[in-house]
Design an enzyme around this catalytic site. Structure first.
Site, short mmCIF file in Angstrom:
data_model
loop_
_atom_site.label_atom_id
_atom_site.label_comp_id
_atom_site.label_asym_id
_atom_site.label_seq_id
_atom_site.Cartn_x
_atom_site.Cartn_y
_atom_site.Cartn_z
N ASP A 1 14.32 -3.85 -14.54
CA ASP A 1 14.72 -2.74 -15.04
C ASP A 1 15.72 -2.62 -13.56
O ASP A 1 15.98 -3.45 -12.22
CB ASP A 1 13.59 -1.72 -14.13
CG ASP A 1 14.23 -0.47 -13.26
OD1 ASP A 1 15.63 0.12 -13.86
OD2 ASP A 1 13.56 0.33 -12.67
N ASP B 1 21.28 2.12 -14.37
CA ASP B 1 21.36 3.85 -15.64
C ASP B 1 21.73 4.27 -13.56
O ASP B 1 21.42 4.50 -13.42
CB ASP B 1 20.58 4.19 -17.04
CG ASP B 1 18.97 3.39 -16.22
OD1 ASP B 1 18.94 3.23 -14.98
OD2 ASP B 1 18.18 4.35 -16.30
N CYS C 1 -16.19 -0.99 -10.17
CA CYS C 1 -16.90 -0.20 -9.37
C CYS C 1 -18.22 -0.93 -9.05
O CYS C 1 -19.08 0.26 -9.13
CB CYS C 1 -17.17 0.71 -10.80
SG CYS C 1 -15.64 1.42 -10.85
#
Length: 537
Positions: free
Chosen positions: A86, A121, A289
């Site tokens: 990015d 951008d 977990c």
């Protein structure tokens, strides 16, 4: 750029995207890696099977500079597979302007050897006034034009071509957010510029607000302009977002959600998030977990807890993408989306709009290997049902004096049932049809075509609002009666049909006429009872 679609369902597709550092199978979740302060070790991503990551080229430029140009981004972050960068748009959205020109950023992304690059951008975010959004979109387009000028004159891509390697893939950063006309305009311009991959920006705030309905509209409008090219969705890192986005036509996603949620002690599971201190049992069997109880994980120091919780969150996101892929292969993406939709009212709101998205019809296979499920009234809008009803309306009737509409039996196809064959053999002047709440009026000759004989249905036949719940069936019956108003029509009506028939205007208008006759269906009457009725008639 090479992008090959292997399987598809709705707007979702399993494809292969060729890059300079390997083939990327889509749909794919691409986790965000911080080029300087990465907390979860990159080796864990490799171990978990991630074949692509995304990192921030602007931060790499500011921190590493020439070192990054010399070593390349793959060595900087120690990742050998596909890297997307990015250009700094997120920093613009968070902090305003940044001190870099689009040409400088383009040259840097080329120099560091990124596989998938994004021009600098100007993200519109969400909630920006229209005039300001126009300004930001135009700035992004101008930056993209300058970026392509850099790419065209740079000789690195030419060297790659000479070596037989794919070029850097440049993604057109589509902005506009809720201003849908701007989304379509910028997508069209980037398409004409030659961008082969589109990157849809500014959805983070929408997803934080669980505004899935607006997100759906944005993706749909983008796909209206760019129906076939792969789509990357920025900031999509939630198990509820990914299946919907895939179904609408997105192929790639990136997010730092795994670590951001972990820093906030938020535990990802398939249908949402939960605060770690509110969990008694982990609803997961990943290695994290299985190694900790919620209390044990909560008792770790902040850094260790964040790392372990982030690892669990990555497991969940990886599993979600794999589950979506499996649903596409099985032809059950619609069923999976509906299951997800019941997890959150905002997601259900978005799913309710799918009936208006015609591009989902094109991506759904004409035939599937397994029977599809009709579980609730909204399933009448799934592409397979819509397509079948449209096909049946074109069916040419034979010149027979009488028509029989019979409730669909459990025997598929209908023409193999006992009652069909007995009626056909004894009453040659009768043309026989069955009916289905989801598929409409079904000619017996077409009852073996998918999905007429490849479905399992469930509907509440005792409901008092069936006609309101199945408007597509009401419409099918209306058209059928209009088309055959010169014939004798015998309707063997179950409770569903009895309710529906009272809503059909054509039937109301001809209620006193003799060409439409209703016979209440009674399972105890059976074939002989129906035969007796037809003989007396």
């Amino acid at each position: 750029m090479s992008f090959e679609v292997k399987y598809n369902d709705l707007g979702g597709r399993i494809g292969k995207l060729e890059t300079a550092h390997g083939t990327l199978e889509t749909p794919v979740f691409i986790p965000v890696i911080h080029p300087v302060k990465q907390i979860v070790d990159i080796e864990f991503f490799k171990k978990l099977g991630f074949k692509a990551v995304i990192t921030n080229a602007y931060i790499a430029l500011r921190y590493y500079g020439d070192e990054a140009r010399k070593r390349g981004i793959h060595k900087i972050i120690n990742f050998e597979d596909v890297i997307m960068t990015d250009s700094g748009g997120y920093q613009v959205l968070e902090y305003g302007e940044i001190e870099v020109e689009p040409t400088e950023m383009a040259e840097f992304e080329i120099d560091i050897g990124t596989d998938i690059a994004v021009p600098l951008d100007k993200p519109t975010g969400y909630g920006l006034q229209y005039n300001k959004a126009v300004e930001y979109v135009n700035k992004t387009i101008k930056n993209a034009e300058e970026t392509l000028e850099v790419v065209s004159r740079n000789n690195i891509n030419h060297k790659k071509k000479a070596q037989g390697k794919p070029d850097t893939i440049w993604a057109g950063p589509v902005q506009g957010a809720e201003h849908l006309d701007l989304v379509k305009m910028s997508a069209s311009i980037f398409d004409k510029m030659g961008f082969n991959l589109m990157a849809l920006g500014s959805p983070v705030e929408l997803m934080e607000a669980y505004d899935f309905a607006m997100l759906s509209q944005i993706i749909y409008n983008l796909k209206q302009v760019i129906p076939f090219k792969p789509i990357h969705l920025f900031g999509a890192g939630h198990p509820l977002t990914i299946p919907l986005a895939v179904a609408l036509g997105c192929d790639m996603f990136d997010s730092a959600s795994y670590i951001l949620y972990a820093k906030d002690n938020r535990y990802l599971y398939s249908n949402g998030t939960a605060r770690l201190n509110e969990i008694t049992f982990f609803p997961c069997s990943c290695s994290i977990c299985n190694s900790f109880t919620p209390r044990e994980l909560l008792s770790l120091d902040e850094k260790s807890r964040t790392i372990e919780l982030a690892k669990h969150n990555l497991y969940v996101l990886k599993m979600e993408v794999n589950t979506v892929k499996h649903a596409i292969l099985e032809g059950r993406l619609w069923e999976y989306i509906m299951i997800k939709a019941h997890s959150h009212p905002k997601l259900m709101e978005a799913v309710r709009s799918l009936k208006n998205f015609d591009n989902l019809d094109y991506g759904t296979p004409m035939f599937k290997k397994k029977a599809i499920y009709f579980n609730e009234p909204y399933d009448q809008y799934r592409p397979e049902a819509k397509r079948f009803r449209e096909m049946v309306t074109k069916y040419e009737l034979r010149e027979k004096s009488k028509i029989l509409l019979f409730t669909e039996t459990k025997i598929h196809p209908f023409y193999t049932s006992k009652i069909f064959n007995r009626i056909k053999n004894k009453f040659s002047e009768i043309e026989i049809f069955s009916y289905n709440p989801y598929l409409g009026i079904i000619p017996a000759e077409l009852s073996d075509i998918f999905p007429a004989s490849h479905n399992l249905i469930s509907y509440d036949s005792d409901s008092e609002n069936l006609a309101n719940e199945y408007p597509t069936f009401v419409n099918s019956l209306e058209k059928f009666l209009q088309k055959n108003n010169n014939k004798v029509i015998i309707i063997v009506a179950n409770n569903f049909m009895n309710q529906v028939i009272s809503f059909v205007h054509e039937y109301k208008d001809t209620k006193t006429k003799s060409n439409i006759k209703i016979l209440n269906y009674d399972e105890h009457v059976g074939c002989k009872g129906l035969e007796k009725y037809l003989k007396s008639d």
